[in-house]
Design an enzyme around this catalytic site. Sequence first.
Site, short mmCIF file in Angstrom:
data_model
loop_
_atom_site.label_atom_id
_atom_site.label_comp_id
_atom_site.label_asym_id
_atom_site.label_seq_id
_atom_site.Cartn_x
_atom_site.Cartn_y
_atom_site.Cartn_z
N GLU A 80 22.69 32.37 24.21
CA GLU A 80 22.28 32.09 25.59
C GLU A 80 22.36 33.30 26.52
O GLU A 80 21.85 33.26 27.64
CB GLU A 80 23.11 30.94 26.14
CG GLU A 80 22.78 29.60 25.47
CD GLU A 80 23.56 28.44 26.04
OE1 GLU A 80 24.62 28.68 26.66
OE2 GLU A 80 23.12 27.30 25.87
N GLU A 111 34.56 28.36 5.02
CA GLU A 111 35.56 28.98 5.88
C GLU A 111 36.74 29.53 5.09
O GLU A 111 37.54 30.30 5.62
CB GLU A 111 36.05 27.98 6.93
CG GLU A 111 36.90 26.85 6.40
CD GLU A 111 37.39 25.95 7.52
OE1 GLU A 111 38.60 25.75 7.60
OE2 GLU A 111 36.55 25.45 8.31
#
Length: 292
Positions: A80, A111
Site C-alpha cells: 500500500e 514457517e
Amino acid sequence: MESPTEGRNPRTADIDRVPTIDVLRMINAEDRTVPDAVAAALPELARAVDLGVTAISSGGRVHYVGAGTSGRLATLDAAELVPTFNVPSDWFVAHHAGGPEALVRAVEEVEDHSGAAVIQRHAAAGDLVVGVTASGRTPFVIGALQEAQALGARTVLISNNASVPITPDVLVALDTGPEAIAGSTRMKAGSAQKLVLTSFSTAVMIKLGRTYSNLMVSMRATNAKLRGRTIRILHEATGLPEQDCERALADSSGDLKVALVHLLSGVPTERAAAALEDAKGHVRDALDRLAG
C-alpha cells in the site's frame, strides 16, 4: 517456554456458553487492550523508524519478513505504500514464508524453515530487515534476522513475546497477552502488529518528506479521480481557489509538490522544483530554503 499468545485466557473461558452479543463483548473487551500494548512499545518503535529512514536515505531498503498472519499483514503494508506515497516499489519489500500461494491459503509448515536464503538473496549491508512474529520464535523470521546480521544489515523484531532467541538492534515487544481464543494470533496479536506496521511505515514516509502537514503530497495525478484529489489537497494546503490550484498543477506538469511550493512561496515553478531537489523532496525544507 510457551509464548504468552498461546496461553488460555481466563476472561473468555465461558465464551462458548454466552449469548452472541456477549461473545462479541468479550472479544471487543480484549481488543480494547491492543492500543495500550502498542503505546507501551512506542519508544522502541521510534528507534525502528529512525533505522528505516537511515536505510532508505542511504540507498538501502526495508525488508519485512513474516509467516502466516504476520507475513500477510507485512505484505499488505508494503504493497500500500507505493500508491499512497508514490515511492519506488523496492523501498519496502515483503518476504512471506511460502510465497504468493501462502498469502491466500494457510501453508503452516513453511514457517518452520529458515528465511536465511531469502535474505541472502535479496538483502545487503545498509538495509533494514524487520521480522514480524507473534511467538517471537518463528524459524523463518529468526533465520532471516540472523542472516541479516551476518550481512551487516540492521534488524528489528516485532514480537508479541518479549522472550526471543535473538538480539536484534531493536525489539518491539507487544504485550497483548493470551487471545480470546487460545493461540488465535490473528486476533489481538495481529491487530497490534497491524497498528505497529502502519505506524512504522507511515512515520518513515513522513520523516522522508513524503507528506506536508498531514496531507499526501507525494502522489501523482494519473487519472481523473486522483487529479481531483490533488486539487483538493492543494486547496486545503494553501486556501487558494481551486482554479488557481488547477493552473499551478498544470504549470508544474502534474507534480503536486512543485505546485504546492510554487503556490506557498510565490516563486516560479522552475525555482520551486529546484528548491525541492535541493531539499530532497521535503516541502517544508524547500520553503525554508526559499524564505532564507
